[in-house]
Design a protein around this motif. Structure first.
Motif, PDB file in Angstrom:
ATOM      1  N   SER A 173       0.828  -1.207   0.000  1.00  0.00           N
ATOM      2  CA  SER A 173       0.000   0.000   0.000  1.00  0.00           C
ATOM      3  C   SER A 173       0.861   1.255   0.000  1.00  0.00           C
ATOM      4  O   SER A 173       0.527   2.248  -0.650  1.00  0.00           O
ATOM      5  CB  SER A 173      -0.934   0.001   1.218  1.00  0.00           C
ATOM      6  OG  SER A 173      -1.832  -1.088   1.163  1.00  0.00           O
ATOM      7  N   THR A 177       0.877   4.011  -3.086  1.00  0.00           N
ATOM      8  CA  THR A 177       0.658   5.413  -2.748  1.00  0.00           C
ATOM      9  C   THR A 177       1.806   6.287  -3.260  1.00  0.00           C
ATOM     10  O   THR A 177       1.593   7.406  -3.733  1.00  0.00           O
ATOM     11  CB  THR A 177       0.524   5.576  -1.227  1.00  0.00           C
ATOM     12  OG1 THR A 177      -0.566   4.779  -0.761  1.00  0.00           O
ATOM     13  CG2 THR A 177       0.272   7.024  -0.845  1.00  0.00           C
ATOM     14  N   ALA A 182      -3.427   6.475  -6.084  1.00  0.00           N
ATOM     15  CA  ALA A 182      -4.254   5.704  -5.148  1.00  0.00           C
ATOM     16  C   ALA A 182      -3.960   6.125  -3.711  1.00  0.00           C
ATOM     17  O   ALA A 182      -2.820   6.474  -3.371  1.00  0.00           O
ATOM     18  CB  ALA A 182      -3.992   4.213  -5.315  1.00  0.00           C
ATOM     19  N   PRO A 184      -4.765   4.202  -0.532  1.00  0.00           N
ATOM     20  CA  PRO A 184      -5.259   3.122   0.337  1.00  0.00           C
ATOM     21  C   PRO A 184      -4.941   3.409   1.803  1.00  0.00           C
ATOM     22  O   PRO A 184      -4.111   4.273   2.118  1.00  0.00           O
ATOM     23  CB  PRO A 184      -4.489   1.902  -0.157  1.00  0.00           C
ATOM     24  CG  PRO A 184      -3.206   2.459  -0.680  1.00  0.00           C
ATOM     25  CD  PRO A 184      -3.553   3.806  -1.269  1.00  0.00           C
ATOM     26  N   THR A 193      -5.034  -3.617   4.196  1.00  0.00           N
ATOM     27  CA  THR A 193      -5.772  -3.633   2.928  1.00  0.00           C
ATOM     28  C   THR A 193      -6.778  -4.780   2.959  1.00  0.00           C
ATOM     29  O   THR A 193      -6.398  -5.940   3.084  1.00  0.00           O
ATOM     30  CB  THR A 193      -4.809  -3.821   1.739  1.00  0.00           C
ATOM     31  OG1 THR A 193      -3.861  -2.752   1.743  1.00  0.00           O
ATOM     32  CG2 THR A 193      -5.559  -3.819   0.420  1.00  0.00           C
ATOM     33  N   ASN A 197      -7.121  -2.278  -4.518  1.00  0.00           N
ATOM     34  CA  ASN A 197      -7.005  -0.868  -4.844  1.00  0.00           C
ATOM     35  C   ASN A 197      -6.345  -0.725  -6.208  1.00  0.00           C
ATOM     36  O   ASN A 197      -5.406  -1.453  -6.529  1.00  0.00           O
ATOM     37  CB  ASN A 197      -6.156  -0.126  -3.800  1.00  0.00           C
ATOM     38  CG  ASN A 197      -6.837  -0.073  -2.451  1.00  0.00           C
ATOM     39  OD1 ASN A 197      -7.902   0.504  -2.302  1.00  0.00           O
ATOM     40  ND2 ASN A 197      -6.229  -0.705  -1.445  1.00  0.00           N
ATOM     41  N   GLY A 199      -4.468   2.002  -8.952  1.00  0.00           N
ATOM     42  CA  GLY A 199      -3.812   3.295  -9.078  1.00  0.00           C
ATOM     43  C   GLY A 199      -3.233   3.478 -10.468  1.00  0.00           C
ATOM     44  O   GLY A 199      -2.734   2.525 -11.062  1.00  0.00           O
ATOM     45  N   ASP A 213      -3.335  -3.344  -6.220  1.00  0.00           N
ATOM     46  CA  ASP A 213      -2.864  -3.825  -4.918  1.00  0.00           C
ATOM     47  C   ASP A 213      -3.970  -4.670  -4.299  1.00  0.00           C
ATOM     48  O   ASP A 213      -5.115  -4.225  -4.191  1.00  0.00           O
ATOM     49  CB  ASP A 213      -2.532  -2.627  -4.021  1.00  0.00           C
ATOM     50  CG  ASP A 213      -2.245  -3.040  -2.585  1.00  0.00           C
ATOM     51  OD1 ASP A 213      -1.776  -4.176  -2.382  1.00  0.00           O
ATOM     52  OD2 ASP A 213      -2.484  -2.224  -1.671  1.00  0.00           O
TER      53      ASP A 213
END
Length: 371
Positions: A173, A177, A182, A184, A193, A197, A199, A213
């Motif tokens: 995560s 990021t 994204a 998360p 998580t 997710n 991104g 992810d």
């Protein structure tokens, strides 16, 4: 909103309307002949891929979808009205499977793609169709055919170019990021998580790719430990897997090599095709390892793991090494796309050549060479 990636529904198409057996009765025409119309067609049920929808939550609570029946035929040559079709909008990436026999009904991979789920029944014939020179007053008619009825399983497989694999708290995560848009949830405990997710990673203004992810795997996932294999289906469409390893675990008793081997084993249990996808090793949290010990730690890890594939050393927290990894991923995806295009062009040329039975001098595909 909770991420829903699987649902079971029932679709029931409409029955066709029955045909009518009727005879014309008018003043001065007491024997006007048959005038029974046909029944209307039953409504069908269609699935349409919509990129503006990202979960199957609507189908979790709405289980049965039914189309109307067609109207029956009537006298005076009146045909029954056909029923309207029912359209179910689903996320792009939805796989529709017959829950009874396991047959794949449709795979919605493009926005706007339309697939038939259940066909409406055809309307029955009225007696006007049975009139002949020897049968001038037919009383035959046919009933409408029943519509299809199916039990379906919907599975959402997110569409991404790259998928992240790793144990809980490996830093997946944090990585997504750092490199994408994204956002998360990130925390210092396992299973932060709980759902996939997505991104978008921007390499430049006109260059990008999508990364996915999923919740971390743990040893014993095949037996249901942790979140199990529930979300591994989302990696089936990816072109590249990044196996992220925590090289500096918080607990001293955790062995990164053992965890990496356990994840590979769980991947093998789930799907051989997924295991054989291109997979890169990404060693994360190197900022937690003293700089003078990094080289030796990485070398020992690779030796114990017996890893021969690509290796990248990063720190997702401070983005060290992330840009080099992004550039390498984009180049890999571009090469993969170029290879697929060349294969498609070769296949198309071969198919065209198979359709050539003789050489026509006027065919623009040929040129006659003179000595």
């Amino acid at each position: 909103m909770k991420f829903i990636d699987e649902a079971r529904i029932e679709v029931i198409a409409g029955d066709g309307g029955n045909g009518c057996a009727s005879f014309l009765r008018e003043k001065f025409r007491p024997f006007g002949g048959p005038d029974g119309g046909d029944g209307g067609k039953g409504g069908s049920i269609w699935a349409v891929a919509d990129r503006n929808i990202n979960t199957l939550v609507d189908f979790r609570y709405s289980k049965v979808h039914t189309a109307r029946n067609g109207e029956p035929g009537r006298g005076s040559d009146c045909y029954g009205k056909g029923a309207d079709d029912v359209t179910l909008r689903m996320p792009v990436g939805t796989l529709i499977v017959d829950n009874v026999n396991g047959e794949i009904i449709a795979d919605l991979t493009e926005h706007g793609q339309t697939e038939l789920l259940a066909k409406g029944g055809e309307g029955g014939w009225g007696n006007i169709h049975f009139k002949t020179s020897t049968n001038r007053a037919p009383r035959q008619k046919t009933d409408g055919k029943p519509g299809e009825r199916r039990q379906l399983r919907l599975e959402l497989k997110v569409l991404a170019d790259v998928g992240l694999l790793g144990m809980p708290n490996a830093g997946k995560s944090t990585f997504i990021t750092a490199v994408s848009n994204a956002k998360p949830k990130i925390a210092d405990y396992p299973f932060t998580t709980l759902h996939p997710n997505l991104g978008v990673v921007r390499v430049s203004h006109a260059k990008s790719f999508v990364i996915a992810d999923i919740p971390g795997l743990i040893e014993g996932a095949a037996e249901g430990a942790g979140l199990g294999h529930q979300f591994l289906r989302h990696l089936a469409r990816t072109g590249l897997l990044l196996h992220i390893v925590d090289l500096a675990p918080f607990e001293a008793t955790v062995d990164p090599v053992k965890e990496a081997k356990a994840l590979i084993k769980e991947l093998e249990k789930y799907d051989e095709d997924l295991l054989n996808k291109p997979r890169w090793l990404v060693l994360n949290k190197l900022d937690m390892v003293p700089e003078e010990e990094r080289k030796k730690k990485v070398k020992d890890f690779l030796k114990k793991l017996s890893w021969k594939g690509p290796v990248f050393e990063i720190s997702a927290l401070n983005r060290e090494g992330c840009q080099d990894l992004i550039n390498a991923i984009y180049l890999h995806l571009e090469e993969k796309r170029a290879t697929e295009v060349r294969v498609d062009e070769t296949t198309q040329m071969t198919e065209e050549a198979r359709g050539i039975n003789s050489i026509d001098p006027d065919d623009p595909r040929f040129k006659i060479l003179e000595d």
